[in-house]
Each structure stands twice: as C-alpha cells, then as structure tokens.
Design a protein around this motif. Structure first.
Motif, mmCIF file in Angstrom:
data_model
loop_
_atom_site.group_PDB
_atom_site.id
_atom_site.type_symbol
_atom_site.label_atom_id
_atom_site.label_comp_id
_atom_site.label_asym_id
_atom_site.label_seq_id
_atom_site.Cartn_x
_atom_site.Cartn_y
_atom_site.Cartn_z
ATOM 1 N N TYR A 14 -1.755 9.357 8.323
ATOM 2 C CA TYR A 14 -1.229 10.341 9.267
ATOM 3 C C TYR A 14 0.287 10.236 9.224
ATOM 4 O O TYR A 14 0.839 9.256 9.718
ATOM 5 C CB TYR A 14 -1.692 10.062 10.696
ATOM 6 C CG TYR A 14 -3.155 10.288 10.948
ATOM 7 C CD1 TYR A 14 -3.705 11.567 10.850
ATOM 8 C CD2 TYR A 14 -3.995 9.243 11.299
ATOM 9 C CE1 TYR A 14 -5.050 11.786 11.104
ATOM 10 C CE2 TYR A 14 -5.339 9.451 11.556
ATOM 11 C CZ TYR A 14 -5.851 10.723 11.452
ATOM 12 O OH TYR A 14 -7.177 10.929 11.712
ATOM 13 N N HIS A 17 1.823 6.869 9.094
ATOM 14 C CA HIS A 17 0.923 5.827 9.591
ATOM 15 C C HIS A 17 -0.357 5.765 8.745
ATOM 16 O O HIS A 17 -1.061 6.759 8.595
ATOM 17 C CB HIS A 17 0.588 6.143 11.045
ATOM 18 C CG HIS A 17 -0.406 5.220 11.653
ATOM 19 N ND1 HIS A 17 -0.166 3.877 11.795
ATOM 20 C CD2 HIS A 17 -1.643 5.430 12.142
ATOM 21 C CE1 HIS A 17 -1.222 3.311 12.358
ATOM 22 N NE2 HIS A 17 -2.127 4.225 12.567
ATOM 23 N N ALA A 19 -3.858 4.982 8.681
ATOM 24 C CA ALA A 19 -4.936 4.711 9.643
ATOM 25 C C ALA A 19 -6.105 4.014 8.964
ATOM 26 O O ALA A 19 -6.776 3.179 9.561
ATOM 27 C CB ALA A 19 -5.400 6.015 10.288
ATOM 28 N N PRO A 38 -11.498 -3.518 16.611
ATOM 29 C CA PRO A 38 -10.963 -3.195 17.940
ATOM 30 C C PRO A 38 -10.498 -1.740 17.999
ATOM 31 O O PRO A 38 -10.489 -1.055 16.978
ATOM 32 C CB PRO A 38 -9.782 -4.147 18.083
ATOM 33 C CG PRO A 38 -9.337 -4.414 16.680
ATOM 34 C CD PRO A 38 -10.575 -4.362 15.830
ATOM 35 N N ASN A 39 -10.112 -1.273 19.175
ATOM 36 C CA ASN A 39 -9.623 0.098 19.314
ATOM 37 C C ASN A 39 -8.434 0.344 18.401
ATOM 38 O O ASN A 39 -7.558 -0.498 18.286
ATOM 39 C CB ASN A 39 -9.190 0.367 20.761
ATOM 40 C CG ASN A 39 -10.405 0.658 21.629
ATOM 41 O OD1 ASN A 39 -11.446 1.057 21.110
ATOM 42 N ND2 ASN A 39 -10.271 0.429 22.907
ATOM 43 N N GLY A 40 -8.444 1.495 17.750
ATOM 44 C CA GLY A 40 -7.328 1.864 16.894
ATOM 45 C C GLY A 40 -7.389 1.247 15.516
ATOM 46 O O GLY A 40 -6.456 1.386 14.721
ATOM 47 N N ALA A 41 -8.512 0.587 15.178
ATOM 48 C CA ALA A 41 -8.616 -0.072 13.877
ATOM 49 C C ALA A 41 -8.817 0.924 12.744
ATOM 50 O O ALA A 41 -8.508 0.622 11.589
ATOM 51 C CB ALA A 41 -9.774 -1.068 13.890
ATOM 52 N N GLY A 42 -9.325 2.118 13.073
ATOM 53 C CA GLY A 42 -9.579 3.111 12.036
ATOM 54 C C GLY A 42 -11.055 3.408 11.836
ATOM 55 O O GLY A 42 -11.442 4.031 10.845
ATOM 56 N N LYS A 43 -11.895 3.005 12.786
ATOM 57 C CA LYS A 43 -13.339 3.215 12.660
ATOM 58 C C LYS A 43 -13.685 4.700 12.709
ATOM 59 O O LYS A 43 -14.395 5.218 11.839
ATOM 60 C CB LYS A 43 -14.094 2.491 13.788
ATOM 61 C CG LYS A 43 -13.804 0.998 13.875
ATOM 62 C CD LYS A 43 -14.649 0.315 14.931
ATOM 63 C CE LYS A 43 -14.350 0.752 16.362
ATOM 64 N NZ LYS A 43 -12.975 0.415 16.817
ATOM 65 N N THR A 44 -13.183 5.381 13.740
ATOM 66 C CA THR A 44 -13.512 6.790 13.894
ATOM 67 C C THR A 44 -12.949 7.606 12.736
ATOM 68 O O THR A 44 -13.612 8.508 12.211
ATOM 69 C CB THR A 44 -12.969 7.310 15.242
ATOM 70 O OG1 THR A 44 -13.607 6.573 16.286
ATOM 71 C CG2 THR A 44 -13.233 8.787 15.425
ATOM 72 N N THR A 45 -11.740 7.273 12.328
ATOM 73 C CA THR A 45 -11.142 7.982 11.196
ATOM 74 C C THR A 45 -12.018 7.820 9.952
ATOM 75 O O THR A 45 -12.252 8.784 9.212
ATOM 76 C CB THR A 45 -9.726 7.440 10.928
ATOM 77 O OG1 THR A 45 -8.963 7.542 12.136
ATOM 78 C CG2 THR A 45 -9.030 8.231 9.839
ATOM 79 N N GLU A 84 -17.972 10.079 17.996
ATOM 80 C CA GLU A 84 -17.518 9.174 19.060
ATOM 81 C C GLU A 84 -17.620 9.820 20.442
ATOM 82 O O GLU A 84 -18.206 9.268 21.351
ATOM 83 C CB GLU A 84 -16.070 8.754 18.796
ATOM 84 C CG GLU A 84 -15.536 7.778 19.825
ATOM 85 C CD GLU A 84 -14.138 7.292 19.465
ATOM 86 O OE1 GLU A 84 -13.338 8.090 18.949
ATOM 87 O OE2 GLU A 84 -13.869 6.108 19.691
ATOM 88 N N ALA B 244 -8.015 15.618 17.467
ATOM 89 C CA ALA B 244 -7.081 14.639 18.015
ATOM 90 C C ALA B 244 -6.705 14.989 19.458
ATOM 91 O O ALA B 244 -5.988 14.232 20.101
ATOM 92 C CB ALA B 244 -5.842 14.563 17.139
HETATM 93 N N1 LIG Z 1 -4.961 12.891 14.455
HETATM 94 C C1 LIG Z 1 -4.244 11.766 14.425
HETATM 95 N N2 LIG Z 1 -2.914 11.784 14.210
HETATM 96 C C2 LIG Z 1 -2.191 10.662 14.148
HETATM 97 N N3 LIG Z 1 -2.698 9.431 14.284
HETATM 98 C C3 LIG Z 1 -4.014 9.323 14.515
HETATM 99 C C4 LIG Z 1 -4.858 10.475 14.600
HETATM 100 N N4 LIG Z 1 -6.118 10.055 14.818
HETATM 101 C C5 LIG Z 1 -6.065 8.712 14.871
HETATM 102 N N5 LIG Z 1 -4.816 8.263 14.694
HETATM 103 C C6 LIG Z 1 -4.383 6.853 14.639
HETATM 104 O O1 LIG Z 1 -5.117 6.201 13.633
HETATM 105 C C7 LIG Z 1 -5.492 4.895 14.049
HETATM 106 C C8 LIG Z 1 -6.986 4.729 13.950
HETATM 107 O O2 LIG Z 1 -7.623 5.486 14.950
HETATM 108 P P1 LIG Z 1 -9.205 5.528 15.113
HETATM 109 O O3 LIG Z 1 -9.800 5.802 13.776
HETATM 110 O O4 LIG Z 1 -9.513 6.496 16.186
HETATM 111 O O5 LIG Z 1 -9.549 4.047 15.555
HETATM 112 P P2 LIG Z 1 -10.871 3.447 16.228
HETATM 113 O O6 LIG Z 1 -11.954 4.456 16.140
HETATM 114 O O7 LIG Z 1 -11.161 2.219 15.422
HETATM 115 O O8 LIG Z 1 -10.526 3.108 17.638
HETATM 116 C C9 LIG Z 1 -4.940 4.711 15.448
HETATM 117 O O9 LIG Z 1 -3.732 4.020 15.351
HETATM 118 C C10 LIG Z 1 -4.714 6.121 15.927
HETATM 119 O O10 LIG Z 1 -3.657 6.164 16.832
#
Ligand SMILES: Nc1ncnc2c1ncn2[C@@H]1O[C@H](COP(=O)(O)OP(=O)(O)O)[C@@H](O)[C@H]1O
Ligand SMILES: [Mg+2]
Lengths: 314, 245
Positions: A14, A17, A19, A38-45, A84, B244
C-alpha cells in the motif's frame, strides 16, 4: 494434486507500506491451516488477495489449480468465503439470504432449497428462517454468513477471524463444522489472532507478523514456542528482588510491571509451587498470582530470539 | 451469468426500491419540481407532456444505482458480493437492470397522466417506445457513473448526482422545447442526454422537433455506451478502496 491452495511469494504494497511481504505456503486437501498473527499483521490482506478481492502487488496464488488473478471466476467458483466483517442483508430473511447466495453460485432452485434446509437446521437457524436478519443476534448473523458460504459445498474454505467476539455456542458450532469439513476433504484457511484457537483447531499453523511469515509448523512442533511464552504474574506484600525470582528453576526471564512481576516459563504449574515455597521461606505474602496464558506478543519475542526458525518458514 | 445478474437485480429490487433517498430523489423531488413549474403557467397542456415523462425517467432511472454501492459498503455486504464467482460487469450489470426497471415501471405514472389527463396522442409509437426504453437504460447507466466514488455515504453520492442532474434539466427541452431556445441554449442542449429523450418523445406524440428521431436514438445509445465504459473503468479502480472504509 494434494495442495488445494498454493501461494508463492504473495506480496501487497500500500503506497510505501508493505502489508504482505513475499509470503509462500500451501494448504493441503483435508487440512486446516491456521493463519495466526496480531492485529495489523496482514492476515486480512492475505485472505483478500487469495479470494480475488484485492490484486496482489506480486506473487501468485492457485486455488484448486486456478490462478486467482488470471482466472478469478474459476477460482472463486469452488471456494467458500467468510470475510472479516460481513453481514447478511438485514432486510431479508435467512431463507432469502441463503437463496441469494445460492443463485450467485449458479445453483438450481431445488438444490438451493435442499442445502438451505440442511445448513439452517445444522446452524440452529431453521426455526427462525423467516425472520429478517436484522432481528438476529451477532452469533446468529455470523452462523448465517457461514451457512451462506457453504451453500455450494466448497472444497476450499477461507475464514477471517470467524469467531472473534462470538458467544460460546456459536463458536463451538463453527469449530465443529470446520473440523467436519476438513474431515471430509475440504481445505480450510483459518485466520485468527487467538493462539488457543489455532492450537486446538488447526493441523498446521502459519504465524505472520508485519506481513512476513515467521513460522509454519504443526501446533505440536510450535508448542515449545508457545510454551516458552507462558508466564506467571505475581505480586507480593513487600518489594522483592526480581533477580531472586529469576534464579528460580524454570524461569527464562523476568519483567517488572508496577508492583507485578512477570515470570516467563515453559511450566507455569511447577513455578507456582516454587513461588509458594519461596514466599514461605522469605516470610512474604503472595498478594495475587495468575497465569495469563501465552500471548502472541510473547510468542513473537521467543520466535525472534530463535533465529533458526525464523529463517525457513516451510 | 444472466441468472446471476438477475439475482443481483432481484436483491436490489427487494432492498433498495423503497429506501428513503431513492424515494425522495427518484419520485418526490421530480414530482414537486414539475408541479412548481407547471402550476399557474399558461401553456397548452400537451406541451407539458415530453417534459413530464422525460424528467420522470431522468430522475427515477438514475435514482437507485447511486444509492446501492454506498449502502452495500456501509452495511458490509459488499465483500461477499466481491468473492462470488462473477465478473464485476455482472455485478454492476445487476444494479443497472434494477435501475432500468425502476425507471421503466415508474414511467407508467407520467404516461398515464399524459395520455389520460393531458390528452396526448401517440403518432409514432416506435419513437415513443424507443425514447422510454433507451432513456431508462441511459439514465440507469448515468446513475452507475455517479456511484463510482468510493464512499459509504449514500447522501454524498445523492448530492453529487443532483449537482449534475439539476442544471441539466434546464437546457434539455423539459420546460422549454429545444426549438424555442436561443442559439447558445441549443448548443448547450446537445451535451445533455435528456435532450434526446424529450425530442424523441415530441416526435412520438406528433410535436415539432429540432433533432431527428434517428439522431436521438443514436445519441442515447452513444451516451449509454460511454457511461458504461467510463463507469466500469472507474469501478474497477475504486471497488477495493471501499473495503478500507
Ligand atoms: N486499504 C489499505 N490502505 C493502506 N493500508 C492498509 C489498507 N488495508 C490494510 N492496510 C494496512 O496493512 C496492514 C495489514 O492489515 P490487515 O491485513 O488488515 O491486518 P490483520 O488482518 O492481520 O489485522 C496494516 O498495517 C493496515 O494498516
Ligand atoms: Mg484482519
């Protein structure tokens, strides 16, 4: 073909960043792979890239041999997905939501009715099938979402923290169904930030942090990692030297948080006994004592100190 | 894929036809606007007909699509649609179909008023039917174009839609026929798809026209193709940004 999901060098950026950073793994037929972080690790992405919602910046993913980027419709046909945060249509009944889901997967009407009945009964929603989803509890909504994702009998299932903040009954039902599906040969990609859940449900666990895969193994093999990160939190009636406690058998290290001492150990039970002995011997009273269980943060501390493992996640 | 498209359309019909913003901006708003214009003006009743039908089609057919995607984003029903095995064109196509039918069905009201009360007479049925069907399609597609900004605020999109739609009705032959406009107005009217609707309607009920029926049909098709292509390109780019939000 034994890999139902094959992931090679998957990357999502992103802007500046990263992810998800060069993640590779496979999920075998009949396997539940826990995707723990943990939260923000990149699981959902990661899940969104695997389910064709987000375009990867780099790398490749095959679901039952279909490339999610070049053949998204083919890949999506045989996967079931629980995102999610997802809701059923609140204005529609459970039956209508199920029918809509079935139609999106091209099922004929008779098949939709049969599958809906089967799934709604199983998830304990049959009695309420003609109520609109707005009147459902959170757990009922999530069960309906899972039922919708199973209507076409997918052979690959993606679940993103499906039990987060759910009641015990719904959680139990979802776990039971996941086990049963993998028993019948489905491959399950199961995202969670709960170590205990990964431990009891998954055949193998991948651990992701800051977008990188830091470990991938069976829960049994990761157990030393998990165990290492267990702890006993204790406070005494008067200040006690942290170093003295650190010298007790089985304590790997000690941290002081306010009046509480955090003792890390692989065997919290034995340590509690030793602490009791110590208190008696030193004539201090234990004011409070508890074992918070392994936390992800602590797992990562022990993982990153264990360089032999962080090198090769496969 | 046709079945999947229809499944989406059916869902929209069930959920969005009766949503507040759709009813307000698709039905009430144009109705009051038209009344405000028509009442107390000393014009022959028949001359109101093309404006009445055209404006109704314009607002109703473009009312649902701008609401659907922001609502789906906000209610968190969108990601399940995106993981379903269908191309984005079928997903958006389902929205267009439901919007098209909304415009088509609701045009029955101004049509009944026109032919029942205002005494209009059909002279060229093909032109009349073509204008209704093509316009409903064209304005449904215009609605999808409005819905492309990635937001979960239906009202923001409705405001945007009105910002574009309101000025357009003043030089599209709704209140004043194109033939009665000054030269600059006539030029301006050519960039509004609604102009071709009202001109085609005039042809259908035997009134004077400035633009030939075949030109109108061609223009409405061209606008439809353009709206579809542009909105698909924008949706492809913006769709994942909604997640997002
Ligand atoms: N659309 C987006 N734009 C910018 N950064 C994003 C976006 N979606 C997620 N992120 C960033 O990518 C990282 C991984 O997010 P995410 O996959 O949601 O983590 P998790 O599901 O493990 O909590 C986080 O730092 C989040 O802030
Ligand atoms: Mg997440």
């Amino acid at each position: 073909m034994s890999a139902a999901i094959q992931v090679d060098g998957l990357t999502k950026r992103y802007n500046s960043h990263l992810a998800v950073d060069d993640v590779s793994f496979e999920v075998r037929v009949g396997e539940v792979l826990g995707f723990l972080g943990p939260n923000g690790a990149g699981k959902t992405t990661t899940q969104r890239m695997l389910t064709g919602v987000l375009k990867p910046t780099g790398g490749r993913a095959l679901v039952l041999g279909r490339d999610i980027v070049s053949d998204p419709v083919g890949a999506k046909e045989r996967m079931g997905v629980v995102p999610e945060v997802a809701n059923p249509y609140m204005e529609m009944t459970a039956s209508q939501n199920m029918a809509f889901a079935g139609e999106l997967y091209g099922l004929p009407g008779a098949r939709i009715r049969a599958r809906s009945q089967e799934l709604l009964r199983e998830f304990n929603l049959w009695e309420r099938r003609d109520d609109i989803a707005k009147r459902y509890s959170k757990g009922m909504k999530q069960r309906l979402i899972l039922a919708m994702s199973l209507i076409h009998e997918p052979r690959v299932l993606f679940l993103d923290e499906p039990t987060a903040s759910l009641d015990v009954e719904s959680r139990r039902m979802i776990h039971g169904r996941v086990r049963e599906l993998s028993g019948r040969g489905a491959a399950v990609f199961y995202t969670t930030h709960n170590i205990e859940e990964a431990n009891v449900l998954c055949d193998r666990v991948a651990i992701i942090r800051d977008g990188k895969l830091v470990a991938l193994d069976t829960p049994e093999a990761l157990k030393s990692t998990f165990a290492m990160s267990q702890s006993v939190v204790v406070s005494f009636s008067r200040p006690v030297e942290a170093a003295e406690l650190g010298a007790l058998d089985g304590v790997t290290h000690v941290e002081k948080h306010g009046d509480k001492l955090h003792l890390f150990t692989a065997a919290p039970g034995a340590l509690i006994e030793r602490l009791a002995g110590y208190a008696q011997q030193e004539h201090v009273e234990i004011v409070s004592i508890n074992t918070p269980g392994p936390s992800l943060e602590e797992v990562f501390v022990s993982l990153s100190s264990d360089t032999s493992r962080s090198g090769g996640p496969r | 894929m046709m079945r999947k498209c229809w499944a989406i359309a059916k869902k929209n019909i069930r959920i969005y036809y009766l949503k507040g913003p759709v009813l307000i901006f698709g039905i009430l708003f144009p109705a009051f606007l038209f009344l405000a214009f028509a009442i107390g003006r000393n014009v022959p009743a028949g001359s109101l007909v093309p404006g009445l039908i055209g404006m109704a089609l314009f607002f109703t057919a473009s009312a649902t699509t701008p609401a659907i995607l922001p609502f789906e984003t906000r209610t968190r029903t969108l990601e399940r649609l995106l993981v379903a095995p269908l191309p984005l064109s079928v997903l958006i196509g389902g929205d267009v179909v439901s919007a098209f039918l909304y415009g088509l069905f609701l045009s029955a009201i101004p049509l009944a008023i026109s032919f029942g009360i205002l005494g209009a007479v059909v002279t060229r049925p093909v032109a009349l039917i073509a204008s209704i069907v093509l316009s409903a399609l064209c304005f449904a597609l215009m609605g999808t174009l409005f819905s492309t900004p990635p937001t979960d605020e239906p009202s923001a999109i409705m405001t945007l839609a009105n910002l574009v739609r309101l000025p357009l009705i003043f030089f599209s032959g709704v209140f004043v026929p194109v033939s009665a406009m000054p030269q600059w107005g006539q030029w301006l009217s050519r960039i509004s798809p609604l102009t071709y609707t009202t001109e085609l309607l005039r042809a259908g009920i035997g009134q004077d026209v400035q633009i030939g029926p075949w030109w109108c049909i061609t223009a409405l098709i061209a606008f439809s193709v353009a709206f579809w292509s542009i909105s698909m390109a924008l949706h492809r780019r913006n769709m994942c940004r909604r997640l997002a939000l």
